[in-house]
Design an enzyme around this catalytic site. Structure first.
Site, short mmCIF file in Angstrom:
data_model
loop_
_atom_site.label_atom_id
_atom_site.label_comp_id
_atom_site.label_asym_id
_atom_site.label_seq_id
_atom_site.Cartn_x
_atom_site.Cartn_y
_atom_site.Cartn_z
N HIS A 160 0.77 5.23 1.09
CA HIS A 160 0.07 6.27 1.87
C HIS A 160 0.14 7.60 1.12
CE1 HIS A 160 0.17 4.18 5.93
NE2 HIS A 160 1.15 3.52 5.34
N HIS A 187 0.83 -1.21 0.00
CA HIS A 187 0.00 0.00 0.00
C HIS A 187 0.86 1.25 0.00
CE1 HIS A 187 0.67 -1.23 4.18
NE2 HIS A 187 0.72 0.05 4.47
#
Ligand code: AMP
Ligand code: ZN
Length: 139
Positions: free
Chosen positions: A101, A99
């Site tokens: 951010h 992922h």
């Protein structure tokens, strides 16, 4: 991956607040909201981290990052935005589904404090050349 919290979000098994979705990626609000609008962008195909992600998966994901970053920045009149990606426990990764951010920034005391400590006095030019050589021999 059946026990992965982000796969569960993709599959709708646990709730999330989504801001963008297509057939390959999902962007949703990070539950911790380091700053207002803090968003995670994930590939729908499960992969633990940068060390395993396929080039075409990350290429597609990052092709959408400027658009998402600009949209989030504009939505809240943020002054800037940090992009953060932790890989491995030692690097602060807590969810092992790749992922990115997106952390909009509003000022120096907005809740997010990236710190890069300067160690330039510990390295000579020769040290840097040796480090580069060690990396380049593995390319
Ligand atoms: P990292 O520490 O880089 O692995 O980041 C994982 C992030 O996932 C943290 O910022 C958490 O706040 C966020 N997170 C964990 N569970 C959820 C969830 N169910 N919904 C949204 N964000 C989450
Ligand atoms: Zn997953």
């Amino acid at each position: 991956m059946s026990n992965c919290i982000f796969c569960k979000i993709i599959n709708g098994e646990i709730p999330s607040v989504k801001i963008y979705e297509d057939d390959r990626i999902l962007a949703f609000l990070d539950i911790s909201q380091a700053t207002k609008g803090h968003t995670l962008v994930i590939p729908k195909e499960h992969v633990d981290n940068i060390f395993e992600v396929k080039e075409e998966v990350i290429a597609y994901l990052f092709s959408k990052v400027p658009y998402l970053a600009k949209t989030i920045k504009d939505a809240f009149n943020a002054e800037g935005l940090n992009i953060l990606n932790n890989n491995g426990k030692v690097a602060g990764q807590s969810v092992f589904h790749f992922h990115v951010h997106l952390i909009p920034r509003y000022g120096s005391e907005d809740g997010y404090q990236p710190v890069l400590i300067n160690h330039m006095d510990d390295y000579t030019k020769e040290d840097l050349e040796k480090i580069a050589e060690q990396i380049k021999t593995k390319l």
